[in-house]
Design an enzyme around this catalytic site. Sequence first.
Site, PDB file in Angstrom:
ATOM      1  N   CYS A  77       0.860  -1.189   0.000  1.00 44.94           N
ATOM      2  CA  CYS A  77       0.000   0.000   0.000  1.00 44.94           C
ATOM      3  C   CYS A  77       0.890   1.230   0.000  1.00 44.94           C
ATOM      4  CB  CYS A  77      -0.880  -0.019   1.248  1.00 44.94           C
ATOM      5  SG  CYS A  77      -1.947   1.429   1.408  1.00 44.94           S
ATOM      6  N   CYS A 187      -0.790   3.640  -6.727  1.00 50.37           N
ATOM      7  CA  CYS A 187      -1.695   3.029  -5.746  1.00 50.37           C
ATOM      8  C   CYS A 187      -1.888   1.598  -6.206  1.00 50.37           C
ATOM      9  CB  CYS A 187      -3.029   3.774  -5.733  1.00 50.37           C
ATOM     10  SG  CYS A 187      -4.334   2.910  -4.825  1.00 50.37           S
TER      11      CYS A 187
HETATM   12  N1  DGL Z   1      -3.861   0.422  -2.267  1.00 53.94           N
HETATM   13  C1  DGL Z   1      -3.689   1.623  -1.491  1.00 53.94           C
HETATM   14  C2  DGL Z   1      -2.465   2.398  -1.962  1.00 53.94           C
HETATM   15  O1  DGL Z   1      -1.608   1.835  -2.629  1.00 53.94           O
HETATM   16  C3  DGL Z   1      -4.969   2.399  -1.439  1.00 53.94           C
HETATM   17  C4  DGL Z   1      -5.054   3.305  -0.259  1.00 53.94           C
HETATM   18  C5  DGL Z   1      -6.450   3.692   0.115  1.00 53.94           C
HETATM   19  O2  DGL Z   1      -7.173   2.842   0.644  1.00 53.94           O
HETATM   20  O3  DGL Z   1      -6.817   4.849  -0.101  1.00 53.94           O
HETATM   21  O4  DGL Z   1      -2.305   3.553  -1.661  1.00 53.94           O
END
Ligand code: DGL
Length: 266
Positions: A77, A187
């Site tokens: 993440c 993301c």
């Molecule tokens: N997969 C997360 C990232 O890489 C998403 C974060 C979120 O939940 O806003 O930032």
Amino acid sequence: MTAFNNDAPIGVFDSGVGGLSVLRAIHSKLPEENLIYVADSGNAPYGDRDGDFIATRATKITEFLLASGAKAIVVACNTVSVVAIERLRSWCPVPVVAMEPAIKPASQNTKTGVIGVLATRRTIASPSVARLCEAHGKNVEILLQPCPGLVEQVEKAELLSDASRALLLGYISPLLAAGADTLVLGCTHYPFLSQLIRDIVGPNIAIVDPAVAVALQVERRLGDHRVSAPRTQPAEARFFSSADPNDARAIISALWGREVAVQGMD
Ligand code: DGL
């Protein structure tokens, strides 16, 4: 240093199901490694939450993964990585591999000298991204595009819907108009929207997903710590989610590409 079995699992987590894009790269590079994945989908998205909340969840999930025997942690993440990685590394007794938007390789490979970075608001506004822009933005224009709403679309498995397309069009069109030839997926949810993104940008724009580079980094860190799994071991992946178990099973199975069991966690 704590001793770990080489066949202990790698613990991987994300605010939700996005980190499965990293998990699949790890599984493909290191098929002999056992994996445990935690999707904090009950609390997603993290992108607009405050730093303390994100850090507290990261601690809790990491403790859970360590209690499950994890020999390494992968923070799949970007948002957790930019908000909480120092705090996590300060106490975690096993190697921690984190994410960062792939601004460096994108800046090195752009032909037009313009790149676009798609990420959550929190990632875009972070000191880590500011540092990356400072380091790699001397001769390249780096356009930072926050993308609220996209994580929610992936959490709902809306990978090809009109609503997802409309959101993406709104975020990507200004980047293309400004001459970007490279889009960084900052993301881990966004690679699941790759098909729509490719439809929108056409064949000539590079789309950079750092998942394979992260898998390579995991391989290196396991090697450095001499905890790589034996080559012959048949590996398993186990899945946990803080969301409703039925919803979680449906979405994780869909994104993982086969039917899997998903256990609950708080
Ligand atoms: N997969 C997360 C990232 O890489 C998403 C974060 C979120 O939940 O806003 O930032």
